[in-house]
Design an enzyme around this catalytic site. Sequence first.
Site, PDB file in Angstrom:
ATOM      1  N   LYS A 185      -2.462   6.630   6.672  1.00  0.00           N
ATOM      2  CA  LYS A 185      -2.332   6.034   4.953  1.00  0.00           C
ATOM      3  C   LYS A 185      -2.050   4.732   5.026  1.00  0.00           C
ATOM      4  O   LYS A 185      -1.140   4.364   5.602  1.00  0.00           O
ATOM      5  CB  LYS A 185      -1.433   7.259   4.392  1.00  0.00           C
ATOM      6  CG  LYS A 185      -1.348   7.095   2.811  1.00  0.00           C
ATOM      7  CD  LYS A 185      -0.705   8.289   2.197  1.00  0.00           C
ATOM      8  CE  LYS A 185      -0.408   8.333   1.154  1.00  0.00           C
ATOM      9  NZ  LYS A 185       0.384   9.526   0.281  1.00  0.00           N
ATOM     10  N   SER A 239      -1.897  12.622  -2.937  1.00  0.00           N
ATOM     11  CA  SER A 239      -2.306  11.333  -2.987  1.00  0.00           C
ATOM     12  C   SER A 239      -3.160  11.096  -1.528  1.00  0.00           C
ATOM     13  O   SER A 239      -3.760  10.013  -1.470  1.00  0.00           O
ATOM     14  CB  SER A 239      -1.341  10.502  -3.030  1.00  0.00           C
ATOM     15  OG  SER A 239      -0.171  10.278  -2.016  1.00  0.00           O
ATOM     16  N   SER A 289       1.450  15.833  -1.695  1.00  0.00           N
ATOM     17  CA  SER A 289       0.523  14.811  -1.330  1.00  0.00           C
ATOM     18  C   SER A 289      -0.255  14.831   0.047  1.00  0.00           C
ATOM     19  O   SER A 289      -1.199  14.162   0.276  1.00  0.00           O
ATOM     20  CB  SER A 289       1.184  13.333  -1.573  1.00  0.00           C
ATOM     21  OG  SER A 289       1.197  12.918  -2.918  1.00  0.00           O
TER      22      SER A 289
END
Lengths: 476, 101
Positions: A79, A154, A178
Amino acid sequence: MDIVDNSIRETVDLFKKRKISCQEIVRACFERIEKYNLSINAYLTLNKEQALKKAQDVDNNRVKGRELPPLAGIPVALKDIYSTKNLRTTAASKIIDNYLPAYSATVVQKLESVGAIIMGKVNCDAFAHGATGENSDFGSVKNPWDLEYVAGGSSGGSAAAVAFGGCLMAMGTDTGGSIRNPASYCNLVGLKPTYGRVSRSGVISMGSSLDSMGHLTRTVEDCALVLSVTAGYDPLDATSSRKPVDFYLQDLSHPAIKGLKIGLPQEYFGRELNPEIKTLILKAAQQFTDLGAEVDEVSLPNTAYTIPVYYLIMSSEVSANLARFDGIRFGHAREMFGEEAKRRIMLGTFALSAGYYDAYYLRASKVRTLLRQDFEKAFAKFDALLAPVVPIKPRKIGEKEQEKLKLYLEDYVTGPVNLAGLPALALPCGFWHNIPMGMQLIGPQFSEKKLFEVGQAYQDVTDWHLKRPPLVEEMG
Amino acid sequence: MKTTKISPQKVRQVAKLARFTLTDNEIHKFQGQLETILEHFETLGKVQVEDVEATYQTTGIKNACRDDKRQHCSLTQKEALQNAPNTQKGYFKVKGILPEN
Protein backbone atom coordinates in the site's frame (compact mmCIF):
# COMPACT_ATOMS: atom_id res chain seq x y z
CA MET A 1 -5.75 -19.69 -14.14
CA ASP A 2 -2.01 -19.46 -14.10
CA ILE A 3 0.97 -19.75 -11.74
CA VAL A 4 0.22 -16.29 -10.33
CA ASP A 5 -3.20 -17.45 -9.07
CA ASN A 6 -1.79 -19.94 -6.56
CA SER A 7 -1.35 -19.40 -2.84
CA ILE A 8 2.06 -18.56 -1.38
CA ARG A 9 2.25 -22.06 0.10
CA GLU A 10 1.58 -23.68 -3.30
CA THR A 11 4.12 -21.40 -4.94
CA VAL A 12 6.81 -22.22 -2.40
CA ASP A 13 6.15 -25.92 -3.08
CA LEU A 14 6.45 -25.35 -6.84
CA PHE A 15 9.75 -23.52 -6.23
CA LYS A 16 11.04 -26.42 -4.13
CA LYS A 17 10.08 -28.98 -6.76
CA ARG A 18 11.76 -26.76 -9.39
CA LYS A 19 8.52 -26.67 -11.39
CA ILE A 20 8.78 -22.89 -11.73
CA SER A 21 11.45 -20.28 -11.14
CA CYS A 22 11.12 -17.05 -9.27
CA GLN A 23 11.82 -15.07 -12.44
CA GLU A 24 8.95 -16.86 -14.16
CA ILE A 25 6.43 -15.90 -11.52
CA VAL A 26 7.63 -12.32 -11.24
CA ARG A 27 7.41 -11.93 -15.03
CA ALA A 28 3.97 -13.53 -15.05
CA CYS A 29 2.78 -11.04 -12.41
CA PHE A 30 4.11 -8.12 -14.47
CA GLU A 31 2.26 -9.51 -17.50
CA ARG A 32 -0.96 -9.47 -15.49
CA ILE A 33 -0.23 -5.92 -14.38
CA GLU A 34 0.34 -4.87 -17.98
CA LYS A 35 -2.92 -6.49 -18.99
CA TYR A 36 -5.22 -5.26 -16.21
CA ASN A 37 -3.73 -2.36 -14.33
CA LEU A 38 -4.92 0.29 -16.76
CA SER A 39 -8.55 -0.69 -16.16
CA ILE A 40 -8.27 -1.64 -12.46
CA ASN A 41 -5.85 1.10 -11.32
CA ALA A 42 -4.25 -0.86 -8.50
CA TYR A 43 -0.54 -0.12 -8.98
CA LEU A 44 0.61 3.51 -8.82
CA THR A 45 4.36 2.84 -9.06
CA LEU A 46 6.16 -0.23 -10.35
CA ASN A 47 9.49 -1.53 -9.11
CA LYS A 48 10.08 -3.67 -12.17
CA GLU A 49 13.81 -3.43 -12.71
CA GLN A 50 14.65 -4.07 -9.05
CA ALA A 51 12.07 -6.86 -8.78
CA LEU A 52 13.46 -8.74 -11.79
CA LYS A 53 16.99 -8.36 -10.46
CA LYS A 54 15.99 -9.67 -7.03
CA ALA A 55 14.16 -12.58 -8.67
CA GLN A 56 17.32 -13.47 -10.53
CA ASP A 57 19.27 -13.42 -7.25
CA VAL A 58 16.74 -15.77 -5.64
CA ASP A 59 16.99 -18.17 -8.59
CA ASN A 60 20.80 -18.06 -8.50
CA ASN A 61 20.77 -18.90 -4.79
CA ARG A 62 18.37 -21.77 -5.42
CA VAL A 63 20.60 -23.20 -8.14
CA LYS A 64 23.51 -23.06 -5.69
CA GLY A 65 21.39 -25.16 -3.33
CA ARG A 66 21.21 -22.48 -0.62
CA GLU A 67 18.53 -22.70 2.05
CA LEU A 68 15.97 -20.04 1.15
CA PRO A 69 14.05 -17.85 3.62
CA PRO A 70 10.24 -18.29 3.94
CA LEU A 71 9.06 -15.70 1.39
CA ALA A 72 11.95 -16.04 -1.06
CA GLY A 73 10.73 -15.09 -4.52
CA ILE A 74 7.16 -14.23 -3.49
CA PRO A 75 5.81 -11.13 -5.33
CA VAL A 76 4.45 -8.56 -2.87
CA ALA A 77 2.58 -5.27 -3.32
CA LEU A 78 2.75 -2.48 -0.74
CA LYS A 79 0.00 0.00 0.00
CA ASP A 80 1.46 3.36 -0.97
CA ILE A 81 1.67 4.57 2.62
CA TYR A 82 4.51 2.19 3.47
CA SER A 83 7.74 4.14 3.07
CA THR A 84 10.08 2.52 0.56
CA LYS A 85 13.66 3.70 0.23
CA ASN A 86 14.14 5.53 -3.08
CA LEU A 87 10.78 4.27 -4.37
CA ARG A 88 8.04 6.88 -4.70
CA THR A 89 5.61 6.95 -1.77
CA THR A 90 2.52 9.13 -2.20
CA ALA A 91 -0.16 7.98 0.28
CA ALA A 92 -2.28 8.27 -2.91
CA SER A 93 -2.26 12.02 -2.32
CA LYS A 94 -1.00 14.72 -4.68
CA ILE A 95 0.46 16.61 -1.72
CA ILE A 96 3.49 14.27 -1.76
CA ASP A 97 3.31 13.03 -5.35
CA ASN A 98 7.08 13.45 -5.73
CA TYR A 99 8.24 12.04 -2.39
CA LEU A 100 11.17 9.59 -2.33
CA PRO A 101 11.71 8.30 1.23
CA ALA A 102 15.24 8.02 2.58
CA TYR A 103 14.45 4.74 4.35
CA SER A 104 12.03 1.81 4.25
CA ALA A 105 9.39 0.98 6.86
CA THR A 106 10.33 -1.78 9.33
CA VAL A 107 7.74 -4.12 7.78
CA VAL A 108 9.21 -3.56 4.31
CA GLN A 109 12.71 -4.30 5.59
CA LYS A 110 11.43 -7.48 7.26
CA LEU A 111 9.70 -8.67 4.08
CA GLU A 112 12.80 -7.98 2.00
CA SER A 113 15.02 -9.75 4.51
CA VAL A 114 13.06 -12.98 3.99
CA GLY A 115 13.30 -12.75 0.22
CA ALA A 116 9.98 -11.16 -0.74
CA ILE A 117 10.01 -9.36 -4.09
CA ILE A 118 8.58 -5.82 -3.93
CA MET A 119 6.58 -5.44 -7.15
CA GLY A 120 5.46 -1.89 -6.55
CA LYS A 121 3.24 0.48 -4.62
CA VAL A 122 -0.52 0.24 -4.76
CA ASN A 123 -3.40 2.69 -4.72
CA CYS A 124 -5.68 3.42 -1.76
CA ASP A 125 -7.93 6.14 -0.45
CA ALA A 126 -5.61 9.11 0.06
CA PHE A 127 -3.95 8.87 3.49
CA ALA A 128 -6.14 5.77 4.00
CA HIS A 129 -9.25 7.93 4.43
CA GLY A 130 -12.16 5.96 3.04
CA ALA A 131 -13.86 2.61 2.67
CA THR A 132 -14.25 2.39 -1.10
CA GLY A 133 -10.87 3.15 -2.69
CA GLU A 134 -12.50 6.13 -4.43
CA ASN A 135 -10.81 8.89 -2.41
CA SER A 136 -7.47 8.45 -4.18
CA ASP A 137 -6.04 11.52 -5.90
CA PHE A 138 -4.94 9.10 -8.63
CA GLY A 139 -8.41 7.75 -9.47
CA SER A 140 -10.65 4.99 -8.08
CA VAL A 141 -9.58 1.39 -7.75
CA LYS A 142 -11.90 -0.98 -9.64
CA ASN A 143 -12.97 -4.38 -8.39
CA PRO A 144 -11.44 -7.21 -10.48
CA TRP A 145 -14.61 -9.25 -9.86
CA ASP A 146 -16.72 -6.61 -11.61
CA LEU A 147 -15.17 -3.38 -12.85
CA GLU A 148 -18.36 -1.43 -12.10
CA TYR A 149 -17.87 -2.06 -8.37
CA VAL A 150 -15.45 -0.60 -5.86
CA ALA A 151 -12.64 -2.82 -4.59
CA GLY A 152 -13.30 -1.65 -1.03
CA GLY A 153 -11.02 0.53 1.02
CA SER A 154 -8.96 2.01 2.04
CA SER A 155 -6.50 -0.76 1.06
CA GLY A 156 -8.37 -1.25 -2.23
CA GLY A 157 -5.29 -1.38 -4.46
CA SER A 158 -3.76 -4.03 -2.18
CA ALA A 159 -6.85 -6.22 -2.53
CA ALA A 160 -7.28 -5.66 -6.26
CA ALA A 161 -3.61 -6.38 -6.99
CA VAL A 162 -3.79 -9.79 -5.30
CA ALA A 163 -7.20 -10.57 -6.84
CA PHE A 164 -6.08 -10.00 -10.45
CA GLY A 165 -2.76 -11.79 -9.97
CA GLY A 166 -0.45 -8.76 -9.88
CA CYS A 167 1.18 -10.22 -6.75
CA LEU A 168 0.61 -13.08 -4.28
CA MET A 169 0.14 -10.96 -1.18
CA ALA A 170 -0.14 -7.31 -0.30
CA MET A 171 0.42 -5.17 2.76
CA GLY A 172 -2.42 -2.91 3.84
CA THR A 173 -3.25 -0.84 6.89
CA ASP A 174 -6.37 -0.99 9.04
CA THR A 175 -7.47 1.98 11.14
CA GLY A 176 -11.23 1.32 11.12
CA GLY A 177 -11.64 -1.61 8.72
CA SER A 178 -9.33 -0.69 5.83
CA ILE A 179 -7.92 -4.21 5.38
CA ARG A 180 -11.00 -6.25 6.21
CA ASN A 181 -13.31 -4.24 3.95
CA PRO A 182 -11.35 -4.66 0.67
CA ALA A 183 -10.52 -8.28 1.60
CA SER A 184 -14.27 -8.86 1.73
CA TYR A 185 -14.87 -7.10 -1.59
CA CYS A 186 -12.13 -9.07 -3.39
CA ASN A 187 -12.53 -12.60 -1.92
CA LEU A 188 -9.35 -12.49 0.14
CA VAL A 189 -8.18 -13.20 3.64
CA GLY A 190 -7.32 -9.98 5.47
CA LEU A 191 -5.76 -9.65 8.90
CA LYS A 192 -5.99 -6.65 11.18
CA PRO A 193 -3.47 -7.67 13.86
CA THR A 194 -3.63 -6.69 17.53
CA TYR A 195 -2.54 -3.06 18.03
CA GLY A 196 1.26 -3.07 18.40
CA ARG A 197 1.78 -6.64 17.17
CA VAL A 198 3.34 -5.29 13.95
CA SER A 199 5.59 -2.22 13.89
CA ARG A 200 4.12 1.01 12.54
CA SER A 201 7.55 2.56 12.00
CA GLY A 202 7.94 4.06 8.55
CA VAL A 203 4.26 3.86 7.65
CA ILE A 204 2.52 7.20 7.15
CA SER A 205 0.34 7.59 10.24
CA MET A 206 -3.40 8.11 10.19
CA GLY A 207 -4.76 7.47 13.71
CA SER A 208 -1.81 6.56 15.90
CA SER A 209 -3.81 4.77 18.61
CA LEU A 210 -5.79 2.82 15.99
CA ASP A 211 -3.46 2.02 13.06
CA SER A 212 -2.62 -1.66 12.50
CA MET A 213 -0.24 -3.02 9.89
CA GLY A 214 -1.76 -6.08 8.28
CA HIS A 215 -1.90 -7.95 5.01
CA LEU A 216 -4.12 -9.55 2.39
CA THR A 217 -3.60 -13.07 1.08
CA ARG A 218 -5.62 -15.81 -0.64
CA THR A 219 -5.64 -18.30 2.24
CA VAL A 220 -5.59 -18.33 6.03
CA GLU A 221 -2.36 -20.34 5.95
CA ASP A 222 -0.63 -17.68 3.83
CA CYS A 223 -1.93 -15.04 6.21
CA ALA A 224 -0.39 -16.86 9.19
CA LEU A 225 2.89 -17.28 7.31
CA VAL A 226 3.15 -13.55 6.58
CA LEU A 227 2.38 -12.55 10.17
CA SER A 228 5.21 -14.81 11.35
CA VAL A 229 7.46 -12.49 9.34
CA THR A 230 5.95 -9.08 10.13
CA ALA A 231 5.10 -9.49 13.85
CA GLY A 232 7.41 -8.52 16.68
CA TYR A 233 8.83 -5.75 18.81
CA ASP A 234 10.55 -2.87 17.05
CA PRO A 235 12.68 -0.39 18.98
CA LEU A 236 11.64 2.24 16.42
CA ASP A 237 7.97 1.91 17.46
CA ALA A 238 7.48 2.49 21.20
CA THR A 239 3.90 1.19 20.93
CA SER A 240 4.97 -2.17 19.48
CA SER A 241 4.60 -5.09 21.90
CA ARG A 242 7.43 -7.01 23.53
CA LYS A 243 5.18 -10.04 23.90
CA PRO A 244 6.80 -13.09 22.25
CA VAL A 245 5.44 -13.91 18.78
CA ASP A 246 3.44 -17.15 18.62
CA PHE A 247 4.19 -19.95 16.14
CA TYR A 248 1.21 -19.15 13.99
CA LEU A 249 1.61 -22.07 11.56
CA GLN A 250 2.11 -24.71 14.25
CA ASP A 251 -1.41 -26.10 14.61
CA LEU A 252 -2.92 -25.21 11.24
CA SER A 253 -2.72 -28.78 9.95
CA HIS A 254 -5.07 -29.91 12.71
CA PRO A 255 -7.06 -26.86 13.84
CA ALA A 256 -8.90 -27.56 17.09
CA ILE A 257 -12.24 -25.83 17.25
CA LYS A 258 -14.38 -28.49 18.97
CA GLY A 259 -16.04 -26.91 21.98
CA LEU A 260 -14.76 -23.47 21.00
CA LYS A 261 -17.23 -20.76 22.01
CA ILE A 262 -18.10 -18.34 19.22
CA GLY A 263 -20.30 -15.32 19.96
CA LEU A 264 -22.56 -13.49 17.52
CA PRO A 265 -22.75 -9.85 18.66
CA GLN A 266 -26.46 -9.20 18.26
CA GLU A 267 -25.93 -5.44 17.75
CA TYR A 268 -24.06 -6.27 14.50
CA PHE A 269 -27.02 -8.27 13.18
CA GLY A 270 -29.68 -5.59 13.57
CA ARG A 271 -31.79 -3.73 11.05
CA GLU A 272 -28.79 -1.93 9.53
CA LEU A 273 -27.42 -5.25 8.25
CA ASN A 274 -28.42 -6.19 4.71
CA PRO A 275 -30.62 -9.33 5.02
CA GLU A 276 -28.81 -11.22 2.25
CA ILE A 277 -25.46 -10.59 3.95
CA LYS A 278 -26.97 -11.63 7.27
CA THR A 279 -27.98 -14.95 5.71
CA LEU A 280 -24.41 -15.56 4.52
CA ILE A 281 -22.89 -14.88 7.94
CA LEU A 282 -25.47 -17.03 9.74
CA LYS A 283 -24.75 -19.84 7.28
CA ALA A 284 -21.08 -19.64 8.23
CA ALA A 285 -22.14 -19.67 11.91
CA GLN A 286 -24.02 -22.91 11.22
CA GLN A 287 -20.90 -24.38 9.60
CA PHE A 288 -18.91 -23.57 12.75
CA THR A 289 -21.60 -25.35 14.79
CA ASP A 290 -21.30 -28.34 12.46
CA LEU A 291 -17.53 -28.31 13.06
CA GLY A 292 -18.17 -28.68 16.78
CA ALA A 293 -18.02 -25.07 17.96
CA GLU A 294 -20.65 -23.70 20.32
CA VAL A 295 -22.23 -20.65 18.73
CA ASP A 296 -24.41 -18.32 20.77
CA GLU A 297 -25.59 -14.71 20.84
CA VAL A 298 -23.70 -12.11 22.81
CA SER A 299 -24.35 -8.43 23.47
CA LEU A 300 -21.98 -5.48 22.97
CA PRO A 301 -24.37 -2.89 24.42
CA ASN A 302 -22.37 0.27 23.60
CA THR A 303 -22.07 -0.49 19.87
CA ALA A 304 -24.39 2.41 19.00
CA TYR A 305 -21.67 4.87 20.11
CA THR A 306 -19.03 3.40 17.82
CA ILE A 307 -19.35 5.94 15.00
CA PRO A 308 -19.13 9.15 17.05
CA VAL A 309 -16.30 7.72 19.19
CA TYR A 310 -14.38 6.41 16.19
CA TYR A 311 -14.76 9.54 14.07
CA LEU A 312 -13.85 11.92 16.90
CA ILE A 313 -10.75 9.99 17.98
CA MET A 314 -9.64 9.12 14.46
CA SER A 315 -10.08 12.64 13.05
CA SER A 316 -8.36 14.19 16.09
CA GLU A 317 -5.37 11.91 15.56
CA VAL A 318 -5.51 12.58 11.80
CA SER A 319 -5.38 16.34 12.39
CA ALA A 320 -2.26 15.91 14.53
CA ASN A 321 -0.53 13.46 12.18
CA LEU A 322 -1.23 15.38 8.99
CA ALA A 323 0.02 18.61 10.58
CA ARG A 324 3.52 17.56 9.49
CA PHE A 325 2.61 17.86 5.82
CA ASP A 326 3.65 21.48 5.53
CA GLY A 327 5.48 21.42 2.21
CA ILE A 328 8.60 22.87 3.85
CA ARG A 329 11.10 20.04 3.26
CA PHE A 330 9.11 17.62 1.08
CA GLY A 331 5.86 17.78 -0.85
CA HIS A 332 3.53 20.66 -1.63
CA ALA A 333 1.45 23.27 0.22
CA ARG A 334 -1.43 22.19 2.49
CA GLU A 335 -4.02 23.36 -0.03
CA MET A 336 -3.06 20.25 -2.05
CA PHE A 337 -4.79 17.99 0.47
CA GLY A 338 -7.85 16.32 -1.01
CA GLU A 339 -11.34 17.10 0.22
CA GLU A 340 -11.67 14.11 2.57
CA ALA A 341 -8.35 14.81 4.30
CA LYS A 342 -9.32 18.47 4.70
CA ARG A 343 -12.68 17.50 6.19
CA ARG A 344 -11.09 15.14 8.71
CA ILE A 345 -8.39 17.65 9.64
CA MET A 346 -11.06 20.33 10.15
CA LEU A 347 -13.22 17.99 12.27
CA GLY A 348 -10.25 16.84 14.35
CA THR A 349 -8.87 20.34 14.84
CA PHE A 350 -12.32 21.45 15.99
CA ALA A 351 -12.69 18.50 18.41
CA LEU A 352 -9.30 19.28 19.98
CA SER A 353 -9.73 23.06 20.10
CA ALA A 354 -10.09 25.02 23.32
CA GLY A 355 -13.61 24.91 24.73
CA TYR A 356 -14.59 21.78 22.79
CA TYR A 357 -11.95 19.28 23.92
CA ASP A 358 -13.86 18.07 27.00
CA ALA A 359 -17.18 17.70 25.22
CA TYR A 360 -15.78 15.89 22.20
CA TYR A 361 -12.33 14.30 22.35
CA LEU A 362 -12.22 13.56 26.09
CA ARG A 363 -15.78 12.29 26.20
CA ALA A 364 -15.16 10.07 23.16
CA SER A 365 -12.03 8.65 24.83
CA LYS A 366 -14.12 7.78 27.91
CA VAL A 367 -16.85 6.09 25.89
CA ARG A 368 -14.02 4.22 24.13
CA THR A 369 -13.35 2.59 27.51
CA LEU A 370 -16.96 1.40 27.63
CA LEU A 371 -16.62 -0.12 24.15
CA ARG A 372 -13.46 -1.93 25.28
CA GLN A 373 -15.23 -3.23 28.36
CA ASP A 374 -18.04 -4.62 26.19
CA PHE A 375 -15.46 -6.82 24.48
CA GLU A 376 -13.77 -7.78 27.76
CA LYS A 377 -17.10 -9.03 29.09
CA ALA A 378 -17.82 -10.90 25.86
CA PHE A 379 -14.41 -12.59 25.88
CA ALA A 380 -14.98 -13.79 29.44
CA LYS A 381 -17.55 -16.14 27.92
CA PHE A 382 -16.44 -16.53 24.31
CA ASP A 383 -13.19 -17.43 22.54
CA ALA A 384 -14.01 -15.47 19.40
CA LEU A 385 -16.78 -13.38 17.87
CA LEU A 386 -18.21 -13.80 14.38
CA ALA A 387 -19.42 -10.69 12.56
CA PRO A 388 -20.07 -9.20 9.12
CA VAL A 389 -17.43 -6.93 7.52
CA VAL A 390 -19.46 -5.03 4.92
CA PRO A 391 -22.93 -4.48 6.39
CA ILE A 392 -24.56 -3.00 3.29
CA LYS A 393 -24.88 -4.18 -0.28
CA PRO A 394 -21.64 -3.68 -2.23
CA ARG A 395 -21.15 -0.26 -3.78
CA LYS A 396 -20.72 0.63 -7.42
CA ILE A 397 -18.08 3.18 -8.43
CA GLY A 398 -19.37 6.73 -8.05
CA GLU A 399 -22.53 5.66 -6.28
CA LYS A 400 -23.90 8.09 -3.68
CA GLU A 401 -20.73 10.11 -3.72
CA GLN A 402 -22.51 12.92 -1.92
CA GLU A 403 -23.55 10.85 1.07
CA LYS A 404 -20.24 11.01 2.87
CA LEU A 405 -21.72 10.66 6.32
CA LYS A 406 -23.65 7.54 5.31
CA LEU A 407 -20.34 6.01 4.31
CA TYR A 408 -19.01 6.87 7.77
CA LEU A 409 -21.90 4.99 9.38
CA GLU A 410 -20.89 1.69 7.77
CA ASP A 411 -17.83 1.41 9.98
CA TYR A 412 -19.89 0.31 12.98
CA VAL A 413 -18.93 -3.37 12.51
CA THR A 414 -15.22 -2.82 11.84
CA GLY A 415 -14.33 0.30 13.89
CA PRO A 416 -14.91 -1.17 17.38
CA VAL A 417 -12.08 -3.67 16.79
CA ASN A 418 -9.60 -0.82 16.30
CA LEU A 419 -10.94 1.18 19.22
CA ALA A 420 -10.31 -1.84 21.46
CA GLY A 421 -6.96 -2.79 19.86
CA LEU A 422 -8.17 -6.31 19.01
CA PRO A 423 -7.14 -8.63 16.19
CA ALA A 424 -9.67 -9.57 13.51
CA LEU A 425 -9.40 -11.98 10.61
CA ALA A 426 -11.61 -11.39 7.57
CA LEU A 427 -12.22 -14.31 5.23
CA PRO A 428 -14.49 -15.13 2.29
CA CYS A 429 -17.87 -16.69 3.15
CA GLY A 430 -19.92 -16.42 -0.04
CA PHE A 431 -21.19 -13.99 -2.65
CA TRP A 432 -23.64 -11.12 -2.85
CA HIS A 433 -24.75 -11.75 -6.43
CA ASN A 434 -21.37 -11.69 -8.27
CA ILE A 435 -19.44 -9.72 -5.61
CA PRO A 436 -17.52 -11.63 -2.92
CA MET A 437 -18.54 -11.24 0.69
CA GLY A 438 -16.42 -11.76 3.78
CA MET A 439 -16.98 -12.32 7.48
CA GLN A 440 -14.68 -11.47 10.35
CA LEU A 441 -13.52 -13.42 13.38
CA ILE A 442 -12.65 -11.12 16.27
CA GLY A 443 -10.54 -12.32 19.19
CA PRO A 444 -9.01 -11.02 22.42
CA GLN A 445 -5.70 -9.14 22.11
CA PHE A 446 -2.83 -11.29 20.82
CA SER A 447 -5.12 -14.22 19.92
CA GLU A 448 -4.09 -14.27 16.24
CA LYS A 449 -2.99 -17.91 16.48
CA LYS A 450 -6.43 -19.02 17.61
CA LEU A 451 -8.13 -16.90 14.90
CA PHE A 452 -5.97 -18.58 12.25
CA GLU A 453 -7.01 -22.00 13.55
CA VAL A 454 -10.69 -21.10 13.43
CA GLY A 455 -10.29 -19.63 9.95
CA GLN A 456 -8.33 -22.66 8.76
CA ALA A 457 -11.01 -25.04 10.08
CA TYR A 458 -13.54 -23.10 7.99
CA GLN A 459 -11.40 -23.07 4.84
CA ASP A 460 -10.78 -26.83 5.25
CA VAL A 461 -14.50 -27.46 4.64
CA THR A 462 -15.36 -24.61 2.22
CA ASP A 463 -14.06 -23.50 -1.16
CA TRP A 464 -15.01 -19.80 -1.35
CA HIS A 465 -11.34 -18.84 -1.04
CA LEU A 466 -10.44 -20.97 -4.06
CA LYS A 467 -12.63 -18.96 -6.41
CA ARG A 468 -10.92 -16.44 -8.69
CA PRO A 469 -12.37 -13.45 -10.56
CA PRO A 470 -14.00 -14.27 -13.95
CA LEU A 471 -11.35 -12.28 -15.83
CA VAL A 472 -8.71 -14.59 -14.35
CA GLU A 473 -10.73 -17.79 -14.83
CA GLU A 474 -11.30 -16.89 -18.49
CA MET A 475 -7.57 -16.80 -19.15
CA GLY A 476 -7.73 -20.63 -19.40
CA MET B 1 -33.21 21.60 11.74
CA LYS B 2 -29.61 21.46 12.87
CA THR B 3 -29.17 21.62 16.62
CA THR B 4 -25.39 21.99 16.64
CA LYS B 5 -24.44 25.44 15.44
CA ILE B 6 -21.01 26.49 14.31
CA SER B 7 -20.44 30.05 13.20
CA PRO B 8 -18.45 30.89 10.06
CA GLN B 9 -16.00 32.67 12.40
CA LYS B 10 -15.40 29.40 14.26
CA VAL B 11 -14.82 27.56 10.97
CA ARG B 12 -12.32 30.26 9.96
CA GLN B 13 -10.57 29.95 13.32
CA VAL B 14 -10.35 26.14 12.98
CA ALA B 15 -9.03 26.54 9.42
CA LYS B 16 -6.36 28.91 10.72
CA LEU B 17 -5.33 26.40 13.42
CA ALA B 18 -5.17 23.71 10.71
CA ARG B 19 -3.07 26.02 8.49
CA PHE B 20 -5.62 26.04 5.68
CA THR B 21 -6.41 29.01 3.51
CA LEU B 22 -10.02 28.34 2.61
CA THR B 23 -12.26 30.15 0.15
CA ASP B 24 -15.62 31.54 1.31
CA ASN B 25 -17.24 28.68 -0.55
CA GLU B 26 -15.19 26.12 1.35
CA ILE B 27 -15.90 27.83 4.68
CA HIS B 28 -19.61 27.63 3.94
CA LYS B 29 -19.36 23.99 2.85
CA PHE B 30 -17.38 22.89 5.90
CA GLN B 31 -19.70 24.82 8.20
CA GLY B 32 -22.66 22.77 6.94
CA GLN B 33 -20.78 19.48 6.94
CA LEU B 34 -19.30 19.92 10.40
CA GLU B 35 -22.73 20.82 11.79
CA THR B 36 -24.25 17.70 10.24
CA ILE B 37 -21.46 15.45 11.50
CA LEU B 38 -21.45 16.93 15.02
CA GLU B 39 -25.21 16.58 15.21
CA HIS B 40 -24.76 12.84 14.81
CA PHE B 41 -22.25 12.90 17.64
CA GLU B 42 -24.68 14.40 20.14
CA THR B 43 -25.70 10.93 21.36
CA LEU B 44 -22.39 10.82 23.23
CA GLY B 45 -23.70 13.52 25.53
CA LYS B 46 -26.22 11.06 26.96
CA VAL B 47 -23.64 8.50 28.12
CA GLN B 48 -22.79 8.36 31.83
CA VAL B 49 -19.01 8.78 31.93
CA GLU B 50 -18.38 10.49 35.29
CA ASP B 51 -16.46 7.55 36.79
CA VAL B 52 -15.01 6.24 33.54
CA GLU B 53 -11.32 6.62 32.76
CA ALA B 54 -10.38 7.65 29.24
CA THR B 55 -8.64 5.18 26.92
CA TYR B 56 -5.67 6.50 24.97
CA GLN B 57 -3.69 3.27 24.59
CA THR B 58 -5.23 -0.18 24.33
CA THR B 59 -2.47 -2.70 25.09
CA GLY B 60 -1.35 -1.31 28.45
CA ILE B 61 2.08 -0.02 27.42
CA LYS B 62 3.12 2.87 29.66
CA ASN B 63 6.13 5.16 29.41
CA ALA B 64 8.08 3.09 26.89
CA CYS B 65 11.58 4.50 27.33
CA ARG B 66 14.86 3.12 26.08
CA ASP B 67 18.07 3.11 28.07
CA ASP B 68 19.69 6.51 28.24
CA LYS B 69 22.59 5.47 26.05
CA ARG B 70 23.75 6.68 22.69
CA GLN B 71 21.94 4.69 20.01
CA HIS B 72 23.01 3.56 16.61
CA CYS B 73 22.26 6.47 14.31
CA SER B 74 19.73 5.29 11.74
CA LEU B 75 20.47 7.80 8.99
CA THR B 76 23.60 9.77 8.28
CA GLN B 77 23.25 13.43 7.37
CA LYS B 78 23.96 12.54 3.76
CA GLU B 79 21.34 9.78 3.74
CA ALA B 80 18.73 12.02 5.37
CA LEU B 81 19.26 14.62 2.66
CA GLN B 82 19.64 12.26 -0.30
CA ASN B 83 16.16 12.86 -1.71
CA ALA B 84 15.63 16.42 -0.52
CA PRO B 85 14.39 18.72 -3.29
CA ASN B 86 16.72 21.51 -2.17
CA THR B 87 19.84 21.42 -0.02
CA GLN B 88 22.65 23.80 0.86
CA LYS B 89 25.81 23.06 2.84
CA GLY B 90 24.38 19.87 4.31
CA TYR B 91 21.00 21.29 5.25
CA PHE B 92 17.50 21.34 3.82
CA LYS B 93 17.05 24.58 1.92
CA VAL B 94 13.57 25.95 2.54
CA LYS B 95 11.61 29.09 1.78
CA GLY B 96 11.99 32.01 4.18
CA ILE B 97 9.62 31.91 7.12
CA LEU B 98 10.24 35.40 8.48
CA PRO B 99 8.96 38.40 6.54
CA GLU B 100 11.69 40.52 4.98
CA ASN B 101 11.80 44.12 6.08
